[in-house]
Design a protein around this motif. Sequence first.
Motif, mmCIF file in Angstrom:
data_model
loop_
_atom_site.group_PDB
_atom_site.id
_atom_site.type_symbol
_atom_site.label_atom_id
_atom_site.label_comp_id
_atom_site.label_asym_id
_atom_site.label_seq_id
_atom_site.Cartn_x
_atom_site.Cartn_y
_atom_site.Cartn_z
ATOM 1 N N THR B 95 -2.522 -2.474 0.373
ATOM 2 C CA THR B 95 -3.407 -3.616 0.866
ATOM 3 C C THR B 95 -4.628 -3.864 0.293
ATOM 4 O O THR B 95 -5.167 -4.911 0.673
ATOM 5 C CB THR B 95 -3.422 -3.529 2.248
ATOM 6 O OG1 THR B 95 -4.214 -2.243 2.718
ATOM 7 C CG2 THR B 95 -2.031 -3.770 3.067
ATOM 8 N N SER B 96 -5.020 -2.982 -0.918
ATOM 9 C CA SER B 96 -6.295 -3.127 -1.518
ATOM 10 C C SER B 96 -6.260 -4.058 -2.626
ATOM 11 O O SER B 96 -7.271 -4.304 -3.280
ATOM 12 C CB SER B 96 -6.846 -1.607 -1.823
ATOM 13 O OG SER B 96 -5.948 -1.336 -2.914
ATOM 14 N N LYS B 101 2.419 -4.829 -5.734
ATOM 15 C CA LYS B 101 2.331 -4.441 -4.439
ATOM 16 C C LYS B 101 3.832 -4.509 -3.954
ATOM 17 O O LYS B 101 4.297 -3.448 -3.324
ATOM 18 C CB LYS B 101 1.625 -5.392 -3.624
ATOM 19 C CG LYS B 101 1.435 -5.082 -2.234
ATOM 20 C CD LYS B 101 0.763 -6.010 -1.351
ATOM 21 C CE LYS B 101 1.367 -5.962 0.182
ATOM 22 N NZ LYS B 101 0.991 -7.168 0.897
ATOM 23 N N LYS B 102 4.503 -5.588 -4.062
ATOM 24 C CA LYS B 102 5.900 -5.830 -3.503
ATOM 25 C C LYS B 102 6.719 -4.669 -4.121
ATOM 26 O O LYS B 102 7.632 -4.059 -3.401
ATOM 27 C CB LYS B 102 6.500 -7.154 -3.969
ATOM 28 C CG LYS B 102 5.753 -7.989 -2.964
ATOM 29 C CD LYS B 102 6.332 -9.479 -2.920
ATOM 30 C CE LYS B 102 5.674 -10.380 -1.907
ATOM 31 N NZ LYS B 102 6.037 -11.730 -2.341
ATOM 32 N N ARG B 105 5.898 -1.350 -2.753
ATOM 33 C CA ARG B 105 6.214 -1.242 -1.301
ATOM 34 C C ARG B 105 7.744 -1.019 -1.202
ATOM 35 O O ARG B 105 8.233 0.064 -0.166
ATOM 36 C CB ARG B 105 5.851 -2.387 -0.734
ATOM 37 C CG ARG B 105 5.807 -2.430 0.784
ATOM 38 C CD ARG B 105 5.423 -3.766 1.457
ATOM 39 N NE ARG B 105 6.281 -4.822 1.141
ATOM 40 C CZ ARG B 105 6.086 -6.085 1.095
ATOM 41 N NH1 ARG B 105 5.222 -6.401 1.947
ATOM 42 N NH2 ARG B 105 6.878 -7.147 0.812
ATOM 43 N N ILE B 176 1.027 -1.382 7.185
ATOM 44 C CA ILE B 176 0.786 -2.312 6.480
ATOM 45 C C ILE B 176 0.637 -3.520 7.197
ATOM 46 O O ILE B 176 -0.237 -4.698 7.098
ATOM 47 C CB ILE B 176 1.704 -2.771 5.256
ATOM 48 C CG1 ILE B 176 1.406 -1.709 4.071
ATOM 49 C CG2 ILE B 176 1.477 -4.122 4.642
ATOM 50 C CD1 ILE B 176 2.479 -1.641 3.060
ATOM 51 N N SER B 177 1.612 -3.737 8.170
ATOM 52 C CA SER B 177 1.722 -5.021 9.024
ATOM 53 C C SER B 177 0.432 -4.955 9.812
ATOM 54 O O SER B 177 -0.123 -6.112 10.228
ATOM 55 C CB SER B 177 3.033 -5.178 9.825
ATOM 56 O OG SER B 177 2.908 -4.007 10.967
ATOM 57 N N ILE B 179 -2.631 -3.605 8.974
ATOM 58 C CA ILE B 179 -3.540 -3.949 8.117
ATOM 59 C C ILE B 179 -3.801 -5.339 7.978
ATOM 60 O O ILE B 179 -4.685 -5.793 7.742
ATOM 61 C CB ILE B 179 -3.720 -3.085 6.902
ATOM 62 C CG1 ILE B 179 -3.907 -1.656 7.343
ATOM 63 C CG2 ILE B 179 -4.733 -3.579 5.988
ATOM 64 C CD1 ILE B 179 -3.661 -0.454 6.228
ATOM 65 N N GLU B 180 -2.789 -6.106 7.447
ATOM 66 C CA GLU B 180 -2.634 -7.473 7.184
ATOM 67 C C GLU B 180 -3.101 -8.155 8.431
ATOM 68 O O GLU B 180 -3.490 -9.363 8.155
ATOM 69 C CB GLU B 180 -1.319 -7.732 6.570
ATOM 70 C CG GLU B 180 -1.285 -7.300 5.321
ATOM 71 C CD GLU B 180 0.139 -7.395 4.683
ATOM 72 O OE1 GLU B 180 1.194 -7.749 5.469
ATOM 73 O OE2 GLU B 180 0.360 -7.318 3.276
ATOM 74 N N LYS B 181 -3.189 -7.869 9.435
ATOM 75 C CA LYS B 181 -3.636 -8.762 10.767
ATOM 76 C C LYS B 181 -5.052 -8.507 11.018
ATOM 77 O O LYS B 181 -5.442 -9.429 11.673
ATOM 78 C CB LYS B 181 -2.937 -8.095 12.075
ATOM 79 C CG LYS B 181 -1.495 -8.798 12.118
ATOM 80 C CD LYS B 181 -0.798 -8.352 13.505
ATOM 81 C CE LYS B 181 0.549 -8.372 13.324
ATOM 82 N NZ LYS B 181 1.332 -7.247 14.457
ATOM 83 N N GLN B 184 -9.708 -11.218 7.084
ATOM 84 C CA GLN B 184 -10.112 -10.787 5.785
ATOM 85 C C GLN B 184 -11.805 -10.826 5.704
ATOM 86 O O GLN B 184 -12.326 -10.196 5.090
ATOM 87 C CB GLN B 184 -9.645 -11.601 4.442
ATOM 88 C CG GLN B 184 -8.367 -11.222 3.953
ATOM 89 C CD GLN B 184 -8.493 -9.831 3.415
ATOM 90 O OE1 GLN B 184 -9.235 -9.456 2.857
ATOM 91 N NE2 GLN B 184 -7.645 -8.971 4.045
ATOM 92 N N THR B 205 -10.939 -0.360 8.652
ATOM 93 C CA THR B 205 -9.629 -0.429 8.850
ATOM 94 C C THR B 205 -9.031 0.543 9.968
ATOM 95 O O THR B 205 -8.165 0.036 10.740
ATOM 96 C CB THR B 205 -8.880 -0.053 7.635
ATOM 97 O OG1 THR B 205 -9.327 -0.825 6.494
ATOM 98 C CG2 THR B 205 -7.357 -0.199 7.332
#
Lengths: 292, 297
Positions: B95-96, B101-102, B105, B176-177, B179-181, B184, B205
């Motif tokens: 997530t950095s 990334k995809k 992952r 990841i889910s 962190i993405e919440k 930003q 984080t």
Amino acid sequence: MGFRNKEKIPAHRINWKKEATMLPGYIILLVWLGFTAAFLLWILGASLSTTPEIMQGKVFKFETGLHFENYALAWSQQNVARYFANSLLYSVAGCFFTIVISAPASYVLSRYKFICNKIIKSSLIIAMSVPAVMIVLPIYAITASWRNAPDRLIFTVLMIFFRVPYTTVYLLNFFATLSRSYEEAAAIDGCSPAGTFWRIMFPLVQPALVTVTIFNFLGIWNEFFMALIFASSQSVAPVGVGLLQIVNSMRYTGQYGALFAAVIIVFLPTFLLYIFLSEKIIAGVTGGGVKG
Amino acid sequence: MKKDYKMIVLFILPCVITLLVMYAYPVVRTFLMSFFSMPNITAPVGEWEFAGFGKYEKIFTSTTFIRSIQNMLMIWIFGGIITLALALLFAVILTSGIRFKKFFRAAIYMPNVISAVALATMWIQYIFNQQYGMLNSLIKFFNGTPINWLATDMKFWAMLGSFIFGAVGYYMLIFISGIEKIPQDLYEAATIDGASKIQQAFKITFPLLKGVTKTNLTFWTINTATFYLWSKMFSPVDTEASVVVPVMYLYDTAFPSRGSTGADPGAAAAVGIVLALIILAVYLLMNKVIKDDEVEL
């Protein structure tokens, strides 16, 4: 897998300073990935080599050519064809009937108020978290009394029942978000409630049905504990249990090439599925809010 | 409306039957079985003999069961620390703002999707193989002495290592889910204030990941309590003490291998109940100890 990098930017616009700070990250990921790729490739190489070549560590030299007969040997002589057909039957029939049971139940649970609605919903959530060890012994006792029923039928039914709570709960939110106006319009046109469900509402949740079916397929294809108890005899075993039996008979046959070919055959279907559907699967793991 | 009612019953009935036949009845019967002696699993209730807590006493005085609980605890603690640490590390890296990334992952999650029996076979027959295996080839390359990874004293760690490799991806996705919440602008503000990436990880984080850590710990506990497949693959014929786990003890007690007569379904049921209680206790404890009250993400 996401081979296409959507955020691709022209090379001259790469911010090298930013990339450099992430170098340790890249190294860690590449080591992990390199290890994964290395052993998968070796297994693939070994599946095309002879047993002496494997033993002498000469897997990638292919001095005696590519031995595709390992696959033929695994497929016919080591019974992989049978295991594969069994797994396919369990997975396809399991996925289909799970949806037939779960989708209607999920629909009425999410859109109609009736007594027991809440109780059934919470029971489903509890059932999802009941570990298999809590239920296998009595189920074994029940199914033992149906011994004249074919083993394949018993295991298929168990797999269906095993996936119903998860599938029903997964679909609840999707049915709940559909607009009431579909049902009202259908009622005005004289469509029965059941007809409304099958002809209008069911097709509307198709994306969710696809996702949940992928998870059901993977779940049944990879099921091991229940399969070992209920479908372990050679003629009805699915691929997982079958592969275990092949490994156990290795000490007598010593055909390592064929063993690795069998591993590749078992590994390939879900791996191919994953290559095409990884985005959907990964979104489903965290997006659905419930675990598969 | 009457027509609707008929449809509701028709639509819900198969699901309710599933719940009763596959879950309610078996759970109750397992619970009852754990207090009775019976000659075999299929014995009718008439042949059951009340045993009180005798079956629980029996399993807790069995050296195999105690060993299986010890192994389970070791998997839970050591496996848990390593798996969750690796999962968090990968989640933070991915997530950095890293490229591809995809792809990364998807590659790390991949072992969760393929047949675990196939994966375990790859580890046992190749990576840990003494003669031509990957690890010993590496050791030989650096002029070390090859290790017998599948010897009794190493087997547990070999099993744990290969299990962790397959498990990391799932926990990574959950992290990841989480962190993405996280908004930003927190990171943007921190960057402007001069905080490094590592400082950001520790100060922003990690503290905000309490909720998903709880989810991960709960899943990890369930995963450990129902651990079976990898033990079976590492001791495929006869159960070995070095890798025995409670589910394996349950299986051997309920379905003893050919020739032996020691089937004790009551004791097997008691093992099931103990495992269910462990899961329940950890679940309740998690909800009490880790509260995601401060920040609702």
